[in-house]
Structures are given as C-alpha cells and as structure tokens.
Design a protein around this motif. Structure first.
Motif, short mmCIF file in Angstrom:
data_model
loop_
_atom_site.label_atom_id
_atom_site.label_comp_id
_atom_site.label_asym_id
_atom_site.label_seq_id
_atom_site.Cartn_x
_atom_site.Cartn_y
_atom_site.Cartn_z
N ALA A 122 2.06 -9.20 0.43
CA ALA A 122 2.40 -7.79 0.24
C ALA A 122 2.86 -7.26 1.59
N ARG A 123 3.91 -6.47 1.60
CA ARG A 123 4.49 -6.00 2.86
C ARG A 123 4.53 -4.48 2.87
N ARG A 124 4.31 -3.93 4.05
CA ARG A 124 4.38 -2.48 4.21
C ARG A 124 4.85 -2.15 5.62
N VAL A 125 5.84 -1.29 5.73
CA VAL A 125 6.32 -0.85 7.04
C VAL A 125 5.39 0.27 7.53
N VAL A 126 4.79 0.08 8.70
CA VAL A 126 3.85 1.07 9.23
C VAL A 126 4.42 1.81 10.44
N ALA A 127 5.49 1.28 11.05
CA ALA A 127 6.09 1.94 12.21
C ALA A 127 7.44 1.32 12.49
N ALA A 128 8.27 2.05 13.21
CA ALA A 128 9.57 1.54 13.65
C ALA A 128 9.66 1.71 15.15
N GLU A 129 10.18 0.69 15.85
CA GLU A 129 10.27 0.72 17.30
C GLU A 129 11.69 0.37 17.74
N PRO A 130 12.23 1.05 18.77
CA PRO A 130 13.55 0.69 19.28
C PRO A 130 13.46 -0.56 20.16
N LEU A 131 14.51 -1.35 20.19
CA LEU A 131 14.59 -2.50 21.08
C LEU A 131 15.31 -2.05 22.35
N VAL A 132 14.69 -2.24 23.51
CA VAL A 132 15.29 -1.77 24.76
C VAL A 132 15.45 -2.93 25.73
N LEU A 133 16.38 -2.76 26.66
CA LEU A 133 16.64 -3.75 27.69
C LEU A 133 15.99 -3.30 28.99
#
Length: 235
Positions: A160-171
């Motif tokens: 079972a999958r659930r998105v709990v947060a989103a994060e930007p990818l940075v250099l």
C-alpha cells in the motif's frame, strides 16, 4: 451474581462434594459453604440437597447451571477482548527510512506517534530505497519511508502506498559556484560527489543526464551519506 460465586457453584455441581470443590477452586471448605449460602440467599432458593451419593442439584440448581456456564464463558470472552485491545496498543513497530528522511522528517513524526501510542516500541533501520523495499517485501520491516521514482514502472501491488510529503531536488555547489543560471551541459564538465548506484538520488541524477544526452555525470567520489556528501563538496 458474582462470577466467583458461580464458579464455586459449578465446582460443587461437578464434584457433588464441598471438600473436592474447595480443592478445585483453591478455597477453604468453609468459604465454599459460605459462597453457596450467599448465592442461595441472593436467588431466594436452595441449590443443593444431600443424598447418599453426595450433593444433588435442586430444580433451582438445575435451572441455574446452564446460565452460570454461559455467564462465566461471557466473562472469559470479555477478558479476551480486553487483552486484544491491550495487545493492539503494545508491541514493536519496525520502520525503514532513507537517511535524509530519518534525520529531517521522522524525528517530529515519531515524536507525535509516541505521544499517542506510548506502549509501542520503535525500531528504525536506515537504508537505500531498493534495500528498504526488499526488507518490506520480506517482512523485516513494517513500513518504509522512501522516495517515489518516476522511472520505477508499475507500482508493486504487494504494498500500500501513500504520499506523505514532497521535496525539491537541489544541487549543492562549493562557495562562489552556486549560480542560478548554470545549465546541465555546463554541469556535465564538473565532477560530482554522488550517492552510490541504486540510490534514488543517484537514479534521478543519472536519468537527468541521460535525458539530456550527456551520458553519466563525472564522479569525484561515491558516498553513502548525504551529510558526508555536503561536507565533501564544501571542502
């Protein structure tokens, strides 16, 4: 009717003898007699008569017997139901997480969880996305916190999958080189300190270079710790 009195009543009904009933319920003979008398007084009827074979149930005793058995069985069921609720609020929860999620996000989440479920012990394992999903599939952990990969194909139907947060990818760049206008082609000339192959971060970087037709990034080092990577770039 107290369950203790019913238990004693049934012991006497089975053994037909106060002495044997007392041994069965671990009471003195006088206590057994007192409890039977208390039950008879409560019900307003005699429950036993004496015969040459021992104590016999009266019609009132015969009528009480099946109800006493049912009431004690219900009491056992009630205790079992309570034990289940205790079991649900105690135990161990095994969590797997990426290093960055564990260090940045999980501390606050787990503090809130423990405030509500103080009886549950938490075991935290750190690993890469592939290793965490393997452990989850093999039952070594109960839940995994990792990143979703856009190139992962169809999701594994076992989970079972659930998105709990989103994060930007940075250099991350050394001081003086963190310009906003740099493009990927210019970056391809730089050397990268990157995570190992199989890590979701590495997969995202490799995919970005491949989609731009630039091949893989040039590597100065492969490192398993995000904090170590930042320290190496700064140095």
């Amino acid at each position: 009717m107290h369950p203790r009195l019913l238990k004693t009543f049934l012991a006497v009904a089975r053994t037909r003898n106060v002495t044997r009933a007392a041994a069965e319920v671990n009471l003195a003979q006088s206590s057994v007699s007192d409890q039977i008398q208390a039950l008879e007084a409560e019900l307003g009827a005699g429950l036993f008569t004496r015969s040459r074979q021992g104590l016999e149930l009266t019609p009132a005793g015969e009528a009480l017997k099946p109800y006493a058995e049912q009431l004690l069985a219900l009491a056992d069921d009630a205790r079992a139901a309570i034990d289940v609720t205790k079991a649900e609020t105690a135990g161990t929860l095994s969590i797997g997480a990426l290093e960055t999620i564990a260090s940045v996000k999980l501390a606050g989440w787990l503090a809130d969880f423990r405030a509500v479920h103080s009886g549950i012990d938490i075991k935290l394992k750190i690993g890469g996305s592939g290793g965490l999903l393997r452990m989850l599939g093999e039952g070594e952990i109960d839940v995994a916190f990792c990143f979703e990969r856009s190139d992962a194909g169809e999701p594994d139907k076992r989970f079972a999958r659930r998105v709990v947060a989103a994060e930007p990818l940075v250099l991350i760049a050394p001081p003086g080189e963190n310009r906003m206008d740099v493009d990927l082609a210019e970056l391809a000339e730089k050397r990268f300190v990157a995570t190992e192959t199989g890590c979701v971060y590495r997969a995202m970087v490799d995919m970005a270079f491949a989609e731009a037709g630039l091949g893989g990034p040039k590597l100065a080092a492969e490192v398993g710790s995000i904090d170590a990577i930042a320290g190496l770039v700064a140095a």
